[in-house]
Scaffold this motif. Structure first.
Motif, PDB file in Angstrom:
ATOM      1  N   THR A  40     128.324  -9.242  89.070  1.00 36.81           N
ATOM      2  CA  THR A  40     127.493  -9.802  90.134  1.00 36.81           C
ATOM      3  C   THR A  40     128.314 -10.844  90.883  1.00 36.81           C
ATOM      4  O   THR A  40     128.957 -11.699  90.272  1.00 36.81           O
ATOM      5  CB  THR A  40     126.220 -10.443  89.550  1.00 36.81           C
ATOM      6  OG1 THR A  40     125.460  -9.417  88.892  1.00 36.81           O
ATOM      7  CG2 THR A  40     125.374 -11.082  90.642  1.00 36.81           C
TER       8      THR A  40
ATOM      9  N   ASP B  16     119.986  -4.741  90.201  1.00 37.12           N
ATOM     10  CA  ASP B  16     118.695  -4.097  89.941  1.00 37.12           C
ATOM     11  C   ASP B  16     118.376  -3.000  90.954  1.00 37.12           C
ATOM     12  O   ASP B  16     117.521  -2.152  90.714  1.00 37.12           O
ATOM     13  CB  ASP B  16     117.553  -5.122  89.900  1.00 37.12           C
ATOM     14  CG  ASP B  16     117.399  -5.900  91.200  1.00 37.12           C
ATOM     15  OD1 ASP B  16     118.405  -6.062  91.912  1.00 37.12           O
ATOM     16  OD2 ASP B  16     116.270  -6.335  91.495  1.00 37.12           O
ATOM     17  N   GLN B  17     119.064  -2.989  92.100  1.00 35.58           N
ATOM     18  CA  GLN B  17     118.844  -1.941  93.090  1.00 35.58           C
ATOM     19  C   GLN B  17     119.968  -0.914  93.137  1.00 35.58           C
ATOM     20  O   GLN B  17     119.824   0.132  93.764  1.00 35.58           O
ATOM     21  CB  GLN B  17     118.688  -2.570  94.483  1.00 35.58           C
ATOM     22  CG  GLN B  17     117.454  -3.439  94.615  1.00 35.58           C
ATOM     23  CD  GLN B  17     117.354  -4.073  95.988  1.00 35.58           C
ATOM     24  OE1 GLN B  17     117.684  -3.468  96.993  1.00 35.58           O
ATOM     25  NE2 GLN B  17     116.892  -5.315  96.034  1.00 35.58           N
TER      26      GLN B  17
ATOM     27  N   ARG C 162     122.309   0.421  90.171  1.00 39.83           N
ATOM     28  CA  ARG C 162     122.824   0.458  88.804  1.00 39.83           C
ATOM     29  C   ARG C 162     124.179   1.168  88.782  1.00 39.83           C
ATOM     30  O   ARG C 162     124.504   1.946  89.695  1.00 39.83           O
ATOM     31  CB  ARG C 162     121.839   1.189  87.893  1.00 39.83           C
ATOM     32  CG  ARG C 162     120.456   0.556  87.838  1.00 39.83           C
ATOM     33  CD  ARG C 162     120.447  -0.652  86.944  1.00 39.83           C
ATOM     34  NE  ARG C 162     119.123  -1.252  86.857  1.00 39.83           N
ATOM     35  CZ  ARG C 162     118.793  -2.176  85.978  1.00 39.83           C
ATOM     36  NH1 ARG C 162     119.695  -2.600  85.108  1.00 39.83           N
ATOM     37  NH2 ARG C 162     117.588  -2.683  85.969  1.00 39.83           N
TER      38      ARG C 162
END
Length: 201
Positions: free
Chosen positions: A66, A108-109, A111
């Motif tokens: 991230t 989360d959108q 993967r």
């Protein structure tokens, strides 16, 4: 080529969409920041099924991070490392290639499995279009370099490739030779591209 800050701003800012962009050596500062990240401490988050084709075996593994504080690239939410291990079955030669990418979608959108599928689609396009343009049309050695001429020539090459594919050609080089030597074949291709050509591909 398309991994540019202006392109990212256009896609996410103006078009309100998202991107997944490969980072190459034409973005040296961005690539240096990405390669300096602690990748050895990051676990593999996805492994593609082993691919056997064209006389080689290929395994692709993905790691994602991230971009909590950004990476110096507009709208980047994830940084991706793809390791491609290849074995040429005829020679036993093994090679490893590491590729990096940035994605504007958070974990989360997007993967790792989805990112892997998108990258496979990208490389499929590269193999289907760019490889043919480079090898069959010898595009890299083209002397057309000024103004909008390179873009026009690329469009014409893409059109020729797609017309041949619509006609059922699987060997573009052979299809081009047939069209060049047979006027009727070339005219048929332009008039009705979905009619299979008579040449054996």
């Amino acid at each position: 080529m398309h991994t540019q800050t202006a392109t990212a701003k256009l896609i996410c800012g103006a078009l309100r969409s998202h991107y997944l962009m490969i980072v190459k050596s034409n973005q040296p500062k961005l690539l240096a920041r990405i390669t300096a990240l602690p990748w050895q401490q990051i676990p593999v988050t996805h492994t593609d099924p082993t691919e056997r084709a064209h006389g080689r075996v290929e395994i692709r593994r993905i790691k994602t991070l991230t971009a909590a504080r950004g990476i110096g690239f507009p709208y980047a939410k994830q940084i991706v490392q793809v390791t491609r291990e290849r074995l040429v079955t005829a020679t036993g030669v093994r090679t490893t290639e590491v590729v990096y990418a940035v994605c504007s979608l958070p974990f989360d959108q997007a993967r790792p499995a989805a990112i892997a599928a998108w990258l496979r689609g990208h490389w499929g396009i590269e193999n289907a279009i760019h490889w043919v343009r480079d090898v069959t049309f010898d595009e890299d050695r083209s002397s057309v370099r000024t103004g909008t001429a390179p873009q026009a020539m690329a469009t014409l090459r893409n059109t020729a490739i797609n017309l041949h594919r619509l006609a059922g050609a699987t060997n573009i080089a052979e299809a081009c030779r047939t069209a060049a030597l047979t006027t009727a074949s070339a005219l048929t291709l332009l008039e009705n591209p979905q009619t299979p050509s008579s040449q054996a591909c």
